[in-house]
Design a protein around this motif. Sequence first.
Motif, short mmCIF file in Angstrom:
data_model
loop_
_atom_site.label_atom_id
_atom_site.label_comp_id
_atom_site.label_asym_id
_atom_site.label_seq_id
_atom_site.Cartn_x
_atom_site.Cartn_y
_atom_site.Cartn_z
N GLN A 68 -0.51 62.85 -8.66
CA GLN A 68 -0.66 61.84 -9.70
C GLN A 68 0.25 60.67 -9.36
O GLN A 68 1.43 60.86 -9.04
N ASN A 69 -0.29 59.47 -9.40
CA ASN A 69 0.48 58.26 -9.15
C ASN A 69 1.29 57.88 -10.38
O ASN A 69 0.94 58.24 -11.50
N PRO A 70 2.38 57.12 -10.18
CA PRO A 70 3.16 56.63 -11.32
C PRO A 70 2.28 55.81 -12.25
O PRO A 70 1.35 55.17 -11.78
N TYR A 136 -1.06 77.00 -13.37
CA TYR A 136 -0.25 75.81 -13.10
C TYR A 136 0.39 75.35 -14.40
O TYR A 136 -0.31 75.16 -15.39
N ALA A 137 1.70 75.12 -14.39
CA ALA A 137 2.37 74.45 -15.50
C ALA A 137 2.65 73.02 -15.03
O ALA A 137 3.13 72.81 -13.90
N HIS A 138 2.37 72.03 -15.87
CA HIS A 138 2.52 70.61 -15.53
C HIS A 138 3.48 69.96 -16.51
O HIS A 138 3.37 70.18 -17.72
N SER A 139 4.35 69.09 -16.00
CA SER A 139 5.32 68.41 -16.86
C SER A 139 4.76 67.13 -17.49
O SER A 139 5.42 66.54 -18.34
N ALA A 140 3.57 66.71 -17.07
CA ALA A 140 2.97 65.49 -17.60
C ALA A 140 1.47 65.73 -17.80
O ALA A 140 0.88 66.55 -17.09
N PRO A 141 0.87 65.02 -18.74
CA PRO A 141 -0.57 65.17 -18.93
C PRO A 141 -1.35 64.58 -17.76
O PRO A 141 -0.90 63.63 -17.12
N TYR A 142 -2.50 65.15 -17.50
CA TYR A 142 -3.39 64.65 -16.45
C TYR A 142 -3.93 63.28 -16.83
O TYR A 142 -4.29 63.03 -17.97
N SER A 143 -4.02 62.39 -15.83
CA SER A 143 -4.62 61.08 -16.02
C SER A 143 -5.61 60.84 -14.87
O SER A 143 -5.20 60.76 -13.71
N ALA A 144 -6.89 60.75 -15.20
CA ALA A 144 -7.91 60.51 -14.17
C ALA A 144 -7.66 59.22 -13.41
O ALA A 144 -7.88 59.14 -12.20
#
Length: 187
Positions: A68-70, A136-144
Amino acid sequence: MSKRFDIIETAIEGVFILKRARLADERGFLTRLFSPADLCDAGWVGTVEQINETGTRFQGTVRGMHFQNPPFTEIKLVTCTAGAILDVAVDLRKGSPTFLKHTAVELSADNDCSLLIPNGCAHGFQALTDNVRMIYAHSAPYSAEAEGGLHCEDPALGIEWPLPVANLSARDASHAPLGSDYVGIAA
């Protein structure tokens, strides 16, 4: 240091193998998959924003290399709960001493290991067995809109997959090789 996890460094700064302590008796076992207090020494900060599960049916399948990009970079904690995989993290952090280097770790249902992947790294894996399942645990929500990817066979990455690469998704197969002008992402 946690009594539930041994935190093992890899060649990439911030990428850690987490060896989970198994509490077992004649009934079976318990391992802790996630605890922010126990994982802060490995770099987990913040909350879990998403937990995802994947299933991969066929040995040799490669998924990735995704990132995921910034401003949506994320920390991932990857755990294999059925079968076995070769899990790979690639450092994409601009200015990092291990820029475009990778680390590869076998994760399986039997070895009680997870891989913690920091912001600014791409992630992918190859199924070493049929019928793999992962959490998978992710620290941020997914953004397409922030989604990025690298081709898993890009020579610039130098990943040696143990099996012939199979079953790439159309998206994963479409990633072009990195150009010599690639400078990375700000994590």
